[in-house]
Design a protein around this motif. Structure first.
Motif, short mmCIF file in Angstrom:
data_model
loop_
_atom_site.label_atom_id
_atom_site.label_comp_id
_atom_site.label_asym_id
_atom_site.label_seq_id
_atom_site.Cartn_x
_atom_site.Cartn_y
_atom_site.Cartn_z
N LEU A 45 0.83 -1.21 0.00
CA LEU A 45 0.00 0.00 0.00
C LEU A 45 0.86 1.26 0.00
O LEU A 45 0.56 2.23 -0.72
CB LEU A 45 -0.93 0.02 1.22
N GLY B 185 0.85 4.03 -2.93
CA GLY B 185 0.61 5.44 -2.60
C GLY B 185 1.75 6.33 -3.03
O GLY B 185 1.55 7.42 -3.56
N SER C 22 -4.66 12.22 -5.95
CA SER C 22 -3.47 12.56 -5.17
C SER C 22 -3.73 12.42 -3.68
O SER C 22 -2.85 11.95 -2.93
CB SER C 22 -3.02 13.98 -5.48
N ILE D 139 -5.90 10.37 -2.29
CA ILE D 139 -5.97 8.93 -2.02
C ILE D 139 -4.57 8.34 -1.95
O ILE D 139 -4.28 7.50 -1.09
CB ILE D 139 -6.83 8.22 -3.09
N GLY D 140 -3.67 8.78 -2.84
CA GLY D 140 -2.29 8.31 -2.80
C GLY D 140 -1.61 8.66 -1.49
O GLY D 140 -0.87 7.84 -0.93
N GLY D 141 -1.85 9.84 -0.98
CA GLY D 141 -1.28 10.24 0.31
C GLY D 141 -1.80 9.39 1.45
O GLY D 141 -1.04 8.95 2.32
N TYR D 142 -3.10 9.15 1.44
CA TYR D 142 -3.69 8.32 2.49
C TYR D 142 -3.18 6.88 2.41
O TYR D 142 -2.93 6.24 3.44
CB TYR D 142 -5.21 8.32 2.40
N LEU D 143 -3.03 6.35 1.20
CA LEU D 143 -2.49 4.99 1.05
C LEU D 143 -1.06 4.90 1.57
O LEU D 143 -0.70 3.92 2.24
CB LEU D 143 -2.52 4.56 -0.42
N ALA D 144 -0.26 5.90 1.28
CA ALA D 144 1.13 5.89 1.74
C ALA D 144 1.20 5.93 3.26
O ALA D 144 1.97 5.17 3.88
CB ALA D 144 1.88 7.07 1.13
#
Length: 74
Positions: A25, A29, A44, A46-51
């Motif tokens: 994940l 992210g 973007s 969502i990518g931050g939250y995944l990271a």
């Protein structure tokens, strides 16, 4: 037990699987955040939250250890 000893101690199988999922994940992210094209703000975010979620999941899973003393006594 301090954090360094916990990180080096054996990790139960379930948490090893969770650690792998968390690393995946975080990688996804990070890839979304580092994309060379302009992405919509929602993607973007969502990518931050995944990271962040992947990083937290990986760290918590890595420092989880099996405590034999808790299961030996009746």
């Amino acid at each position: 037990m301090n954090v360094l000893k916990r990180a080096k101690a054996p990790t139960p199988k379930f948490f090893r699987v969770l650690r792998t999922i968390g690393l995946s994940l975080a990688g996804i992210g990070g890839t979304i955040l580092a994309a060379p094209i302009a992405l919509p703000v929602v993607i973007s975010s969502i990518g931050g939250y995944l990271a962040v979620a992947g990083g937290v999941l990986s760290v918590v899973s890595q420092i989880t250890t099996y405590n034999e003393d808790a299961y030996d006594s009746p």
